[in-house]
Design an enzyme around this catalytic site. Structure first.
Site, PDB file in Angstrom:
ATOM      1  N   SER A 221     -10.830  39.349 -14.615  1.00 32.28           N
ATOM      2  CA  SER A 221     -11.972  38.653 -15.194  1.00 32.28           C
ATOM      3  C   SER A 221     -11.819  37.144 -14.966  1.00 32.28           C
ATOM      4  O   SER A 221     -11.702  36.701 -13.821  1.00 32.28           O
ATOM      5  CB  SER A 221     -12.114  39.031 -16.667  1.00 32.28           C
ATOM      6  OG  SER A 221     -13.385  38.668 -17.156  1.00 32.28           O
TER       7      SER A 221
ATOM      8  N   ASP B 294     -19.142  48.149 -14.682  1.00 36.72           N
ATOM      9  CA  ASP B 294     -18.548  46.844 -14.991  1.00 36.72           C
ATOM     10  C   ASP B 294     -19.609  45.787 -15.286  1.00 36.72           C
ATOM     11  O   ASP B 294     -20.645  45.713 -14.613  1.00 36.72           O
ATOM     12  CB  ASP B 294     -17.718  46.402 -13.786  1.00 36.72           C
ATOM     13  CG  ASP B 294     -16.601  45.442 -14.131  1.00 36.72           C
ATOM     14  OD1 ASP B 294     -16.723  44.692 -15.108  1.00 36.72           O
ATOM     15  OD2 ASP B 294     -15.597  45.458 -13.384  1.00 36.72           O
TER      16      ASP B 294
ATOM     17  N   HIS C 235     -15.167  47.301 -17.287  1.00 30.97           N
ATOM     18  CA  HIS C 235     -14.486  46.028 -17.026  1.00 30.97           C
ATOM     19  C   HIS C 235     -12.970  46.126 -17.095  1.00 30.97           C
ATOM     20  O   HIS C 235     -12.284  45.174 -16.733  1.00 30.97           O
ATOM     21  CB  HIS C 235     -14.990  44.988 -18.030  1.00 30.97           C
ATOM     22  CG  HIS C 235     -14.734  43.567 -17.666  1.00 30.97           C
ATOM     23  ND1 HIS C 235     -15.088  43.030 -16.446  1.00 30.97           N
ATOM     24  CD2 HIS C 235     -14.152  42.552 -18.369  1.00 30.97           C
ATOM     25  CE1 HIS C 235     -14.753  41.749 -16.416  1.00 30.97           C
ATOM     26  NE2 HIS C 235     -14.178  41.432 -17.554  1.00 30.97           N
TER      27      HIS C 235
END
Length: 305
Positions: free
Chosen positions: A118, A258, A285
């Site tokens: 991320s 995601d 995610h």
């Protein structure tokens, strides 16, 4: 959305604190980077302002052949907290300097791999475009190459939510009432679809959730109130026009569900020479949690290639 038994997180060989400016960066090491035959893997967590806990399962890749290093970035977890520092303090350059400092402190700057998840993938990309001489391989996991793409993806995913949930989000965002119970409930519905589909979340993910709820200084300044309403200092960030500078083997991953949508990650694949892309079909995610065994196999094979 799935449930399953939660496998334990491998214990670290040791933990420590690296001096950084007037502060300290807490780290944990699985394995021994001074004895392992392969380059150590440094894991960069997301946020900005989360903790290492939710990506701790990546320690599964540790072995006598490879050390895995996690750390809490400045301002969160067991590293120095700085609640009174404003948005001008929290910059990409600050976290790049912290990473460089940790590599030198652990004496691995001459050879290492990086996995960023991320925001950690955004930071990893910023690190890689500088072409550090010791970087050997790069994994960009569940990361946007620009916040414009992230915002567009979030809008598209929000449009798929039930009408009452969308309206709750819009109503309370307009009022700035991000702590309203109705807003939090709608937020949780988005997260269960697009952040972590293992519900309830594994203990290590919950530890990060609690830490972020207790101190959202960095997250609030750089990101905003949540994953899909980005109003912090990173809202205009992009690295798309610099990705051609990355000169190491690169693996890009995301999940089918995601919040880092295909359009978010595609610029990495199209602009980094030779980059590979793997999508985890049953994940959002956090495929390192949602498809843990498969994730470790895919990433491990890339690192061993």
């Amino acid at each position: 959305m799935t449930t399953h038994e939660y496998a334990p997180i491998p214990d670290p060989a040791y933990t420590g604190r690296a001096p950084f400016r007037d502060y300290q960066t807490w780290y944990r090491v699985t394995g021994d980077p001074t004895r392992a035959a392969r380059a150590p893997l440094v894991v960069l967590h997301g946020g900005p302002g989360c903790t290492h806990n939710y990506v701790a399962a990546i320690a599964d890749l540790g072995s006598p052949e490879r050390a895995v290093i996690h750390y809490d970035q400045l301002g969160c977890g067991d590293s120095t907290r700085l609640r009174d520092h404003g948005p001008e303090f929290w910059t990409v350059e600050l976290f790049l300097d912290e990473l460089d400092n940790l590599l030198r402190y652990l004496d691995i700057a001459e050879e290492y791999d990086v996995l960023g998840q991320s925001w950690g993938g955004m930071l990893a990309a910023e690190h890689a475009v500088r072409r550090p001489s010791g970087l050997r391989r790069l994994i960009i996991a569940n990361s946007p190459a620009s916040m414009a793409d992230w915002g567009a993806g979030a809008t598209a995913l929000r449009d798929e939510l039930p009408t009452e949930i969308r309206q709750a989000l819009e109503r309370h965002e307009a009022a700035g009432a991000y702590d309203h119970p109705e807003y939090r409930a709608a937020e949780a519905e988005f997260y269960a679809r697009h952040v972590c589909r293992v519900v309830p979340n594994p203990p290590e993910v919950e530890r990060t959730n609690r830490a972020l709820a207790e101190d959202a200084t960095v997250y609030g300044h750089m990101n905003g109130p949540n994953e899909f309403h980005v109003i912090g200092t990173m809202k205009d960030w992009t690295i798309v026009d610099r990705l051609h500078l990355v000169d190491v083997p690169t693996l890009v991953v995301n999940g089918r569900y995601d919040e880092a949508t295909d359009d978010c990650v595609r610029p990495y694949v199209e602009n980094i020479p030779g980059a590979r892309w793997h999508q985890f079909e049953n994940s959002s995610h956090m495929p390192h949690v949602e498809e843990r065994d498969t994730y470790m196999r895919v990433v491990g094979e890339f690192l061993d290639a």
